[in-house]
Design a protein around this motif. Structure first.
Motif, mmCIF file in Angstrom:
data_model
loop_
_atom_site.group_PDB
_atom_site.id
_atom_site.type_symbol
_atom_site.label_atom_id
_atom_site.label_comp_id
_atom_site.label_asym_id
_atom_site.label_seq_id
_atom_site.Cartn_x
_atom_site.Cartn_y
_atom_site.Cartn_z
ATOM 1 N N UNK A 2 52.200 -5.162 16.317
ATOM 2 C CA UNK A 2 52.389 -6.548 16.739
ATOM 3 C C UNK A 2 53.853 -6.935 16.841
ATOM 4 N N UNK A 3 54.703 -6.192 16.143
ATOM 5 C CA UNK A 3 56.129 -6.518 16.174
ATOM 6 C C UNK A 3 56.915 -5.268 15.808
ATOM 7 N N UNK A 4 58.221 -5.354 16.009
ATOM 8 C CA UNK A 4 59.046 -4.197 15.688
ATOM 9 C C UNK A 4 60.199 -4.640 14.792
ATOM 10 N N UNK A 5 60.474 -3.866 13.751
ATOM 11 C CA UNK A 5 61.564 -4.211 12.834
ATOM 12 C C UNK A 5 62.734 -3.246 13.079
ATOM 13 N N UNK A 6 63.908 -3.601 12.547
ATOM 14 C CA UNK A 6 65.108 -2.804 12.831
ATOM 15 C C UNK A 6 64.961 -1.318 12.456
ATOM 16 N N UNK A 7 64.390 -0.978 11.279
ATOM 17 C CA UNK A 7 64.272 0.459 10.983
ATOM 18 C C UNK A 7 63.343 1.186 11.946
ATOM 19 N N UNK A 8 62.432 0.431 12.586
ATOM 20 C CA UNK A 8 61.529 1.052 13.561
ATOM 21 C C UNK A 8 62.235 1.190 14.919
ATOM 22 N N UNK A 9 63.233 0.334 15.148
ATOM 23 C CA UNK A 9 63.972 0.399 16.416
ATOM 24 C C UNK A 9 64.822 1.664 16.451
ATOM 25 N N UNK A 10 65.532 1.932 15.346
ATOM 26 C CA UNK A 10 66.474 3.056 15.371
ATOM 27 C C UNK A 10 66.794 3.549 13.967
ATOM 28 N N UNK A 11 66.936 4.874 13.805
ATOM 29 C CA UNK A 11 67.370 5.392 12.493
ATOM 30 C C UNK A 11 68.786 4.939 12.154
ATOM 31 N N UNK A 12 69.563 4.530 13.169
ATOM 32 C CA UNK A 12 70.951 4.114 12.915
ATOM 33 C C UNK A 12 71.012 2.944 11.937
ATOM 34 N N UNK A 13 70.003 2.079 12.013
ATOM 35 C CA UNK A 13 69.981 0.922 11.106
ATOM 36 C C UNK A 13 69.958 1.394 9.652
ATOM 37 N N UNK A 14 69.024 2.283 9.339
ATOM 38 C CA UNK A 14 68.880 2.753 7.948
ATOM 39 C C UNK A 14 70.079 3.609 7.548
ATOM 40 N N UNK A 15 70.648 4.321 8.532
ATOM 41 C CA UNK A 15 71.817 5.156 8.208
ATOM 42 C C UNK A 15 73.010 4.279 7.817
ATOM 43 N N UNK A 16 73.211 3.185 8.550
ATOM 44 C CA UNK A 16 74.303 2.256 8.191
ATOM 45 C C UNK A 16 74.062 1.664 6.812
ATOM 46 N N UNK A 17 72.808 1.304 6.557
ATOM 47 C CA UNK A 17 72.456 0.741 5.255
ATOM 48 C C UNK A 17 72.758 1.770 4.158
ATOM 49 N N UNK A 18 72.452 3.038 4.455
ATOM 50 C CA UNK A 18 72.687 4.110 3.475
ATOM 51 C C UNK A 18 74.172 4.210 3.141
ATOM 52 N N UNK A 19 75.009 4.070 4.168
ATOM 53 C CA UNK A 19 76.460 4.191 3.917
ATOM 54 C C UNK A 19 76.922 3.066 2.981
ATOM 55 N N UNK A 20 76.365 1.862 3.191
ATOM 56 C CA UNK A 20 76.740 0.739 2.319
ATOM 57 C C UNK A 20 76.167 0.951 0.914
ATOM 58 N N UNK A 21 74.969 1.503 0.845
ATOM 59 C CA UNK A 21 74.383 1.790 -0.476
ATOM 60 C C UNK A 21 75.255 2.789 -1.224
ATOM 61 N N UNK A 22 75.767 3.753 -0.478
ATOM 62 C CA UNK A 22 76.631 4.761 -1.107
ATOM 63 C C UNK A 22 77.860 4.079 -1.735
ATOM 64 N N UNK A 23 78.462 3.116 -0.999
ATOM 65 C CA UNK A 23 79.608 2.380 -1.549
ATOM 66 C C UNK A 23 79.205 1.622 -2.815
ATOM 67 N N UNK A 24 78.021 1.013 -2.763
ATOM 68 C CA UNK A 24 77.595 0.234 -3.944
ATOM 69 C C UNK A 24 77.350 1.174 -5.120
ATOM 70 N N UNK A 25 76.658 2.293 -4.840
ATOM 71 C CA UNK A 25 76.368 3.236 -5.927
ATOM 72 C C UNK A 25 77.665 3.698 -6.586
ATOM 73 N N UNK A 26 78.680 3.939 -5.750
ATOM 74 C CA UNK A 26 79.967 4.377 -6.303
ATOM 75 C C UNK A 26 80.608 3.277 -7.138
ATOM 76 N N UNK A 27 80.612 2.043 -6.577
ATOM 77 C CA UNK A 27 81.310 0.952 -7.280
ATOM 78 C C UNK A 27 80.590 0.531 -8.558
#
Ligand SMILES: C[S@@+](CC[C@H](N)C(=O)[O-])C[C@H]1O[C@@H](n2cnc3c(N)ncnc32)[C@H](O)[C@@H]1O
Length: 412
Positions: free
Chosen positions: A77-102
């Motif tokens: 019925x609808x599409x969300x950003x992670x369903x649109x492209x893996x790039x969305x989750x990959x960008x999120x992962x990079x930010x998570x990596x920064x948070x995990x480090x900090x």
């Protein structure tokens, strides 16, 4: 969120314009309808809209998210950003990596994981960056979606499956790590309020003589709702949007559950951060006079319309997020707001272009497809501006590249 249908269809047009469900699927919706009717009768002939929405989306085995229908992507019925492209989750992962480090943490908790695709792409990217978290926890309300998440993760990531753990509720012990959620808050049941010059009422759901759902407006019974409605009314009047014309009214939503949810997270978060992505506005924009009918929206097979009573259980019902309320609730519970920006700014500053650096323009099919995905995620008329990202944390001051381009937290 739908893949940008051009127009919102009005409630009186829904029956004529939408594809008829099969008799079996219609029978499923009828079962849920009967359940809601019974609840209304048992409750003095009215329930709050939040109770209606909760049943329509989450009634065990029958609600939209609890039953087995396909919801996300082209056939849903609808599409969300992670369903649109893996790039969305990959960008999120990079930010998570920064948070995990900090924050020196190594646990991720995703709430409301949908099909599970974001978890797959996110942890794959963390693996590529040699930053695998020790545990990836998922808290999912829907038993059906939880099963689908387990299937996709088992089949796509057999070597990482043991890091995943599904929770039935928020951890009871103090939690250290990152909490992430995409389009969680917009799927929480909202109360509806109707504001007039000198009055506030709540929109309840009742039944007419033909047993059809109808609106019934009366005084809010929940003191938290009354308080929130008074605040919104004051804001409205300060913006001078309630005029003196008799009968002029302003309908909007109040998401009490999102505030309660945030408080529960804040209570258990000993250290770490919360990163939330959703569609919505600051309060100044949310309560704009043009939105005098609120932001409640239904999605049925990629059609967007405004009739929450249409085929309960077969359509999504959602409301935009008032991020100022979220930020205020965060501050009230000892969380700090470190970042607030649009999805486009978040992705562009958060590594989107670097992730696509190695694309081969000679592979025209793939190149065009990735370009299409980036447009969908970032263009203002697609998901780029309406979707926002907010970063909350306790104690430790956090700074992420994704908010360095544009950080609008002072507008909240
Ligand atoms: C709109 S979907 C988004 C799914 C996914 N995050 C995505 O972006 O594709 C909302 C999700 O949140 C889940 N959900 C809603 N309320 C929840 C709650 N209180 N706790 C956990 N999951 C919840 C729903 O079952 C569903 O998986």
């Amino acid at each position: 969120m739908p893949s940008t249908p051009s127009n919102t269809i009005k409630s009186n047009q829904t029956q004529e314009l939408f594809p008829e469900p099969t008799p079996e699927i219609k029978a499923h919706s009828d079962r849920l309808k009967h359940l809601i009717q019974d609840k209304i009768r048992a409750n003095g002939h009215k329930i709050t809209f939040a109770d209606y929405m909760n049943l329509a989306l989450y009634a065990p085995g029958l609600g939209y998210y609890s039953a087995g229908l396909k919801k996300f992507g082209k056939q849903g019925d609808f599409i969300t950003a992670p369903e649109v492209s893996p790039l969305f989750s990959q960008c999120l992962a990079i930010q998570c990596q920064h948070i995990l480090e900090q924050t020196e943490q190594d646990v991720l908790l995703e709430v409301g994981a949908g099909s599970g695709i974001m978890a797959v792409e996110l942890i794959l990217e963390l693996e590529r960056q040699s930053s695998l978290p020790k545990h990836y926890l998922i808290l999912e309300l829907s038993a059906d979606l939880r099963e689908r998440q387990q299937q996709i993760i088992k089949s796509r990531l057999p070597h990482l499956f043991e890091r995943f753990q599904w929770l039935d509720r928020l951890p009871e012990k103090p939690f250290k790590g990152i909490v992430i959620a995409n389009e969680l808050l917009d799927a929480m049941p909202v109360h509806l309020i109707k504001l007039e010059k000198n009055s506030i009422s709540e929109r309840y759901v009742s039944l007419n003589e033909n047993e059809e759902f109808i609106w019934q407006d009366s005084k809010p019974e929940n003191p938290h709702l009354q308080k929130a409605a008074e605040e919104i009314q004051a804001l409205q009047q300060s913006l001078a949007h309630l005029n003196d014309k008799p009968g002029h009214s302003y309908i909007t939503e109040v998401n009490l559950q999102a505030v309660d949810w945030l408080k529960s997270i804040a209570d258990i978060l000993e250290s770490g951060a919360i990163l939330l992505v959703d569609y919505g506005y600051t309060a100044q924009e949310y309560y704009h006079p043009q939105r005098s009918m609120g932001t409640l929206m239904c999605h049925y097979q990629h059609h967007r319309h405004d009739d929450p009573f249409y085929l309960p259980g077969l359509q999504d019902i959602t409301a935009h997020i008032d991020f100022s309320r979220i930020a205020r609730a965060a501050s009230d519970t000892g969380l700090n707001v470190y970042g607030f920006t649009t999805q486009a700014h978040f992705l562009m500053a958060g590594g989107l272009m670097e992730l696509t650096q190695d694309l081969n323009p000679d592979d025209v099919m793939h190149f065009t497809e990735v370009a299409r995905q980036i447009k969908m995620l970032t263009l203002p008329e697609e998901m780029g501006e309406l979707f926002k990202v907010i970063l909350l944390a306790k104690d430790k001051a956090l700074s992420l590249p994704a908010f360095q381009f544009q950080n609008f937290k002072n507008r909240l």
